[in-house]
Write a protein that holds these residues in place. Sequence first.
Motif, PDB file in Angstrom:
ATOM      1  N   TYR A   1      56.698  24.014  41.230  1.00  0.00           N
ATOM      2  CA  TYR A   1      57.089  24.590  39.949  1.00  0.00           C
ATOM      3  C   TYR A   1      56.947  26.098  40.041  1.00  0.00           C
ATOM      4  O   TYR A   1      55.944  26.604  40.516  1.00  0.00           O
ATOM      5  N   VAL A   2      57.958  26.792  39.593  1.00  0.00           N
ATOM      6  CA  VAL A   2      57.944  28.248  39.626  1.00  0.00           C
ATOM      7  C   VAL A   2      57.673  28.755  38.219  1.00  0.00           C
ATOM      8  O   VAL A   2      58.392  28.415  37.281  1.00  0.00           O
ATOM      9  N   TRP A   3      56.623  29.530  38.066  1.00  0.00           N
ATOM     10  CA  TRP A   3      56.291  30.102  36.771  1.00  0.00           C
ATOM     11  C   TRP A   3      57.113  31.369  36.564  1.00  0.00           C
ATOM     12  O   TRP A   3      57.079  32.269  37.398  1.00  0.00           O
ATOM     13  N   PRO A   4      57.837  31.480  35.462  1.00  0.00           N
ATOM     14  CA  PRO A   4      58.566  32.722  35.203  1.00  0.00           C
ATOM     15  C   PRO A   4      57.582  33.798  34.748  1.00  0.00           C
ATOM     16  O   PRO A   4      56.832  33.604  33.797  1.00  0.00           O
ATOM     17  N   VAL A   5      57.558  34.916  35.461  1.00  0.00           N
ATOM     18  CA  VAL A   5      56.600  35.979  35.145  1.00  0.00           C
ATOM     19  C   VAL A   5      57.314  37.315  34.975  1.00  0.00           C
ATOM     20  O   VAL A   5      58.423  37.515  35.459  1.00  0.00           O
ATOM     21  N   GLU A   6      56.648  38.210  34.298  1.00  0.00           N
ATOM     22  CA  GLU A   6      57.087  39.591  34.166  1.00  0.00           C
ATOM     23  C   GLU A   6      56.039  40.476  34.813  1.00  0.00           C
ATOM     24  O   GLU A   6      54.842  40.268  34.612  1.00  0.00           O
ATOM     25  N   LEU A   7      56.491  41.442  35.593  1.00  0.00           N
ATOM     26  CA  LEU A   7      55.564  42.399  36.185  1.00  0.00           C
ATOM     27  C   LEU A   7      55.457  43.604  35.263  1.00  0.00           C
ATOM     28  O   LEU A   7      56.461  44.151  34.810  1.00  0.00           O
ATOM     29  N   ARG A   8      54.212  44.001  34.994  1.00  0.00           N
ATOM     30  CA  ARG A   8      53.955  45.167  34.150  1.00  0.00           C
ATOM     31  C   ARG A   8      53.055  46.121  34.900  1.00  0.00           C
ATOM     32  O   ARG A   8      52.198  45.703  35.671  1.00  0.00           O
ATOM     33  N   LYS A   9      53.249  47.399  34.657  1.00  0.00           N
ATOM     34  CA  LYS A   9      52.378  48.384  35.298  1.00  0.00           C
ATOM     35  C   LYS A   9      50.953  48.195  34.801  1.00  0.00           C
ATOM     36  O   LYS A   9      50.728  47.970  33.622  1.00  0.00           O
ATOM     37  N   ASN A  10      50.012  48.283  35.722  1.00  0.00           N
ATOM     38  CA  ASN A  10      48.611  48.148  35.381  1.00  0.00           C
ATOM     39  C   ASN A  10      48.126  49.503  34.845  1.00  0.00           C
ATOM     40  O   ASN A  10      48.004  50.472  35.579  1.00  0.00           O
ATOM     41  N   LYS A  11      47.872  49.568  33.558  1.00  0.00           N
ATOM     42  CA  LYS A  11      47.491  50.825  32.918  1.00  0.00           C
ATOM     43  C   LYS A  11      46.010  51.151  33.085  1.00  0.00           C
ATOM     44  O   LYS A  11      45.569  52.236  32.751  1.00  0.00           O
ATOM     45  N   ILE A  12      45.253  50.209  33.624  1.00  0.00           N
ATOM     46  CA  ILE A  12      43.818  50.436  33.793  1.00  0.00           C
ATOM     47  C   ILE A  12      43.549  51.311  35.016  1.00  0.00           C
ATOM     48  O   ILE A  12      42.636  52.115  35.016  1.00  0.00           O
ATOM     49  N   THR A  13      44.362  51.159  36.043  1.00  0.00           N
ATOM     50  CA  THR A  13      44.146  51.935  37.265  1.00  0.00           C
ATOM     51  C   THR A  13      45.036  53.174  37.277  1.00  0.00           C
ATOM     52  O   THR A  13      46.028  53.260  36.560  1.00  0.00           O
ATOM     53  N   GLU A  14      44.698  54.110  38.149  1.00  0.00           N
ATOM     54  CA  GLU A  14      45.502  55.321  38.292  1.00  0.00           C
ATOM     55  C   GLU A  14      46.618  55.150  39.316  1.00  0.00           C
ATOM     56  O   GLU A  14      47.502  55.996  39.395  1.00  0.00           O
ATOM     57  N   ARG A  15      46.572  54.081  40.066  1.00  0.00           N
ATOM     58  CA  ARG A  15      47.594  53.839  41.096  1.00  0.00           C
ATOM     59  C   ARG A  15      48.946  53.589  40.448  1.00  0.00           C
ATOM     60  O   ARG A  15      49.048  52.918  39.423  1.00  0.00           O
ATOM     61  N   THR A  16      49.987  54.133  41.044  1.00  0.00           N
ATOM     62  CA  THR A  16      51.337  53.947  40.495  1.00  0.00           C
ATOM     63  C   THR A  16      52.014  52.696  41.038  1.00  0.00           C
ATOM     64  O   THR A  16      53.034  52.280  40.508  1.00  0.00           O
TER      65      THR A  16
ATOM     66  N   VAL B   1      52.795  35.626  32.403  1.00  0.00           N
ATOM     67  CA  VAL B   1      53.713  34.494  32.325  1.00  0.00           C
ATOM     68  C   VAL B   1      54.574  34.645  31.084  1.00  0.00           C
ATOM     69  O   VAL B   1      54.079  34.934  29.993  1.00  0.00           O
ATOM     70  N   LYS B   2      55.890  34.463  31.259  1.00  0.00           N
ATOM     71  CA  LYS B   2      56.813  34.552  30.129  1.00  0.00           C
ATOM     72  C   LYS B   2      56.611  33.345  29.224  1.00  0.00           C
ATOM     73  O   LYS B   2      56.456  32.219  29.683  1.00  0.00           O
ATOM     74  N   ILE B   3      56.629  33.591  27.958  1.00  0.00           N
ATOM     75  CA  ILE B   3      56.493  32.525  26.959  1.00  0.00           C
ATOM     76  C   ILE B   3      57.836  32.377  26.250  1.00  0.00           C
ATOM     77  O   ILE B   3      58.402  33.351  25.766  1.00  0.00           O
ATOM     78  N   PHE B   4      58.345  31.174  26.232  1.00  0.00           N
ATOM     79  CA  PHE B   4      59.603  30.909  25.570  1.00  0.00           C
ATOM     80  C   PHE B   4      59.320  30.327  24.196  1.00  0.00           C
ATOM     81  O   PHE B   4      58.642  29.318  24.056  1.00  0.00           O
TER      82      PHE B   4
END
Length: 61
Positions: free
Chosen positions: A10-25, A32-35
């Motif tokens: 099973y493939v979970w549909p996900v969205e990638l978001r920038k991690n705002k906690i770290t300084e790394r770009t 996980v996307k919720i429908f």
Amino acid sequence: MADENKKQAYVWPVELRKNKITERTDDYTASVKIFSDTKSLKYIAKKIVRERTEYREDTIL
């Protein structure tokens, strides 16, 4: 017998978001996307029939 041991992945549909906690770009977090749309019985019956099962849509409904 060999088919019984195979598990369907099973493939979970996900969205990638920038991690705002770290300084790394180049650092991301995945959420996980919720429908929110609910599927109707007619929609589910059409999907089952499309999968080439032995059931007809009116039988399912």
